[in-house]
Design an enzyme around this catalytic site. Structure first.
Site, PDB file in Angstrom:
ATOM      1  N   SER A  21       0.812  -1.210   0.000  1.00  0.00           N
ATOM      2  CA  SER A  21       0.000   0.000   0.000  1.00  0.00           C
ATOM      3  C   SER A  21       0.855   1.273   0.000  1.00  0.00           C
ATOM      4  O   SER A  21       1.523   1.560  -0.975  1.00  0.00           O
ATOM      5  CB  SER A  21      -0.957  -0.052   1.191  1.00  0.00           C
ATOM      6  OG  SER A  21      -1.923   0.944   1.083  1.00  0.00           O
ATOM      7  N   ASP A  32      -1.822   6.208  -3.542  1.00  0.00           N
ATOM      8  CA  ASP A  32      -0.787   5.438  -2.860  1.00  0.00           C
ATOM      9  C   ASP A  32      -0.355   4.284  -3.769  1.00  0.00           C
ATOM     10  O   ASP A  32      -0.794   4.188  -4.921  1.00  0.00           O
ATOM     11  CB  ASP A  32      -1.296   4.952  -1.496  1.00  0.00           C
ATOM     12  CG  ASP A  32      -2.446   3.975  -1.606  1.00  0.00           C
ATOM     13  OD1 ASP A  32      -3.213   4.057  -2.594  1.00  0.00           O
ATOM     14  OD2 ASP A  32      -2.584   3.107  -0.731  1.00  0.00           O
ATOM     15  N   ASP A  39      -0.987   1.136  -4.112  1.00  0.00           N
ATOM     16  CA  ASP A  39      -1.956   0.211  -4.710  1.00  0.00           C
ATOM     17  C   ASP A  39      -3.243   0.926  -5.119  1.00  0.00           C
ATOM     18  O   ASP A  39      -4.239   0.272  -5.465  1.00  0.00           O
ATOM     19  CB  ASP A  39      -2.251  -0.971  -3.774  1.00  0.00           C
ATOM     20  CG  ASP A  39      -2.946  -0.553  -2.486  1.00  0.00           C
ATOM     21  OD1 ASP A  39      -2.756   0.606  -2.059  1.00  0.00           O
ATOM     22  OD2 ASP A  39      -3.671  -1.372  -1.906  1.00  0.00           O
ATOM     23  N   ASP A  99      -5.721   2.466  -3.812  1.00  0.00           N
ATOM     24  CA  ASP A  99      -7.051   2.392  -3.193  1.00  0.00           C
ATOM     25  C   ASP A  99      -7.357   3.700  -2.466  1.00  0.00           C
ATOM     26  O   ASP A  99      -8.430   3.858  -1.893  1.00  0.00           O
ATOM     27  CB  ASP A  99      -7.208   1.178  -2.263  1.00  0.00           C
ATOM     28  CG  ASP A  99      -6.236   1.176  -1.102  1.00  0.00           C
ATOM     29  OD1 ASP A  99      -5.273   1.974  -1.104  1.00  0.00           O
ATOM     30  OD2 ASP A  99      -6.431   0.352  -0.187  1.00  0.00           O
TER      31      ASP A  99
HETATM   32 MG    MG Z   1      -3.481   1.398  -0.201  1.00  0.00          MG
END
Ligand code: MG
Length: 455
Positions: free
Chosen positions: A94, A237, A239, A241
Site C-alpha cells: 500500500s 498510494d 496500490d 485504493d
Molecule cells: Mg493502499
C-alpha cells in the site's frame, strides 16, 4: 490476530517478510477457501513478482488454480474477484516505503476478509494444516489480460459520462509509480478529460516519491497543477485504493476535507457513516448538520469494513465511510476503498462549475498535525504508550480508548496510538487554530521523546 494486523500483513522484504511466509499464507487461505480458482494481483514493487510467484506456488500446492492479473490496483483485484465469484490475493504494501511488501486477502464477494475469516486463515497457517494436493491435482496458472478494462468499465458505468465530457476538465495525476499508473490516467482520458501526469512510469524503486500520498511527498504534483493550469490534481498510494487531491491553484487539500465534502454530498437524515478514531471535526460537523450519525472504529480499513457490514446487516443505510487519508468507501458501489472511484466522485462535485477550492472551502477551516515517534524496542514502545495513557488519564478532556488514547479538549483533540505496520507511535492533533494544534502535538511529542531518551 497475531499475523494479520489492521491492514493485512506487511514487512520489510527478506527481513520481516519472506517468500516462504507468503507461500504459507497462500496455502492456508487456499485451504480455507477450497475454491477452484484464486486471483493474484500486485502493485509495482520490485519484489511484487517474487511474492506473487510464492503465493501462486502455495495455491497450486493445495490444488487451487491461479488467475494472474499482474500489476493492477487493489480495487481492480476486488472487482475481478466479485465479477468472477472467486477469492483473491493482493501482493502490496500500500503506502509503505519501497523496501516493504505485504499481502491482503479478498473474498469471492470482492470484500476484504472479515476479522473472523482472517482468524481462521491464521489458525490453519499456525497449525500448518494445509490441504496438500497429490501431484496430478496441483493447480494451473492462467495469465489474465483484460482485468483493467473491466475494472474501469465498472467505474465509467457509475458516472454521468455526458456531464464529465462537457465539463472539459484538465486533470493532473500523480500515481506515485504505483499500480494506479495503469488505470487513472487512462480512466480520465476515457472520461473525456485532458490528462497530464508526473511519477507515472512503472518503477519499483519509486524514484519520484514515496508511495504515501501525504503533502510532503507531493510537491511535484502541486507544481504540475500550476504549470499545466489544471483544474485538479490527484495522487494515489502504491496500490491506488486511496486518492488525495490538489486544488486548481496547486494547494494540497486535506483528505479530511475531501471526505467531509463527499459525505456532505452523500449523507441524508438517518444514515450512518463509519470512520476511525482519528476522525476530523469536519466530518463530525457534516454528520451533525445532516442529522446522520457517526460510528468510530480502530484505525485501519479492515475494522471500518467490518463495522459497515454489521450496520448493513442490522438494516442501516451506510452510503459513505472512510478515513481522512484518502481511503473512502462507497458501500453501495462496492465495499472497498477505491482511489479511482473516489477521484471520479470528487470530480463530479466540480462538474457543476465549482472549482476544487470552492468545493472544499466550507470544510477547510481546521488544521491537522501529525508527528511520528520512532521506537527501537518493545520496551520503548511500552514506555511511550504508558506515558500516553498517563497523560490521557490526567487530562482535562474527554478520553476515547477505541485505539490508542484520544483526548478531546473541546477546541482541539489529540490522539496517540501505535502504528499497525511500522515501528512508530503516531501523534495526531486537530484544531481550528493552527498554533493550538501544533502546540498540543509538539508538547506531546517532546514528552514522549524525553521518556525514551531518559529510559
Ligand atoms: Mg493502499
Amino acid at each position: 490476530m497475531q499475523v494479520f494486523g489492521s491492514s493485512g500483513t506487511r514487512g520489510i522484504v527478506n527481513e520481516s517478510l519472506s517468500p516462504d511466509f507468503i507461500m504459507k499464507v497462500a496455502k492456508a487461505a487456499g485451504t480455507m477457501w477450497s475454491a477452484e480458482r484464486v486471483a493474484i494481483g500486485r502493485d509495482t514493487r520490485k519484489t511484487g513478482l517474487m511474492f506473487a510467484n510464492a503465493a501462486a506456488s502455495g495455491l497450486a500446492s493445495v490444488g487451487v488454480s491461479v488467475d494472474r492479473l499482474g500489476v493492477i490496483p487493489t480495487p481492480g483485484i476486488q472487482a475481478y474477484a466479485e465479477r468472477n465469484d472467486i477469492p483473491g490475493i493482493v501482493i502490496t504494501a500500500s503506502h509503505n516505503p519501497p523496501e516493504y511488501n505485504g499481502v491482503k486477502l479478498i473474498g469471492s464477494d470482492g470484500k476484504e476478509l472479515s476479522v473472523n475469516e482472517l482468524e481462521r486463515v491464521e489458525s490453519i497457517l499456525l497449525s500448518e494444516q494445509f490441504d496438500n494436493a497429490t501431484w496430478d491435482q496441483v493447480g494451473n496458472d492462467t495469465d489474465i489480460s483484460n482485468s483493467i478494462t473491466a475494472y474501469l468499465d465498472d467505474i465509467k458505468r457509475a458516472v454521468n459520462l455526458q456531464q464529465f465530457k462537457e465539463s472539459q476538465l484538465r486533470i493532473a495525476v500523480d500515481p506515485g509509480h504505483g499500480a494506479g499508473l495503469y488505470t487513472s490516467p487512462r480512466l480520465f482520458r476515457e472520461l473525456g478529460c485532458e490528462v497530464v501526469t508526473v511519477n507515472a512510469h512503472d518503477d519499483g524503486h519509486f524514484p519520484g516519491r514515496d508511495p504515501e500520498p501525504i503533502a510532503e511527498n507531493l510537491a511535484a504534483l502541486g507544481d504540475l497543477v500550476k504549470a499545466a493550469n489544471a483544474d485538479i490534481g490527484i495522487a494515489h498510494d502504491g496500490d491506488a485504493d486511496r486518492a488525495i487531491f490538489f486544488d486548481e491553484s496547486g494547494e494540497y487539500i486535506e483528505g479530511d476535507a475531501t471526505l467531509a465534502a463527499l459525505a456532505d454530498a452523500k449523507l441524508t437524515e438517518g444514515d450512518i457513516t463509519v470512520s476511525a478514531v482519528n476522525v476530523s471535526q469536519r466530518l463530525v460537523n457534516v454528520v451533525d448538520e445532516t442529522n446522520a450519525s457517526l460510528e468510530l472504529t480502530q484505525i485501519g480499513s479492515t475494522r471500518i469494513m467490518n463495522r459497515i457490514q454489521e450496520l448493513q446487516k442490522a438494516g442501516n443505510n451506510v452510503p459513505i465511510a472512510g478515513e481522512g487519508n484518502g481511503g473512502v468507501i462507497f458501500p453501495h458501489y462496492r465495499l472497498a476503498r477505491d482511489g479511482a472511484y473516489t477521484a471520479v466522485k470528487f470530480i463530479e462535485l466540480l462538474t457543476n462549475g465549482q472549482t476544487a477550492s470552492e468545493v472544499v472551502n466550507k470544510y477547510d477551516d481546521y488544521h491537522n498535525v501529525r508527528i511520528n515517534i520512532h521506537y527501537e524496542s518493545e520496551n520503548e514502545r511500552e514506555t511511550l504508550l504508558g506515558l500516553a495513557e498517563e497523560t490521557a488519564i490526567k487530562a482535562d478532556g474527554e478520553i476515547t480508548t477505541i485505539d490508542g488514547y484520544r483526548i478531546d479538549y473541546g477546541d482541539a483533540w489529540i490522539l496517540v496510538r501505535p502504528s499497525g505496520t511500522e515501528p512508530v507511535v503516531r501523534i495526531y492533533a486537530e484544531s481550528k487554530s493552527k498554533q493550538r494544534a501544533e502546540n498540543i502535538a509538539s508538547s506531546m511529542a517532546q514528552k514522549l521523546r524525553e521518556a525514551i531518551d531518559d529510559a
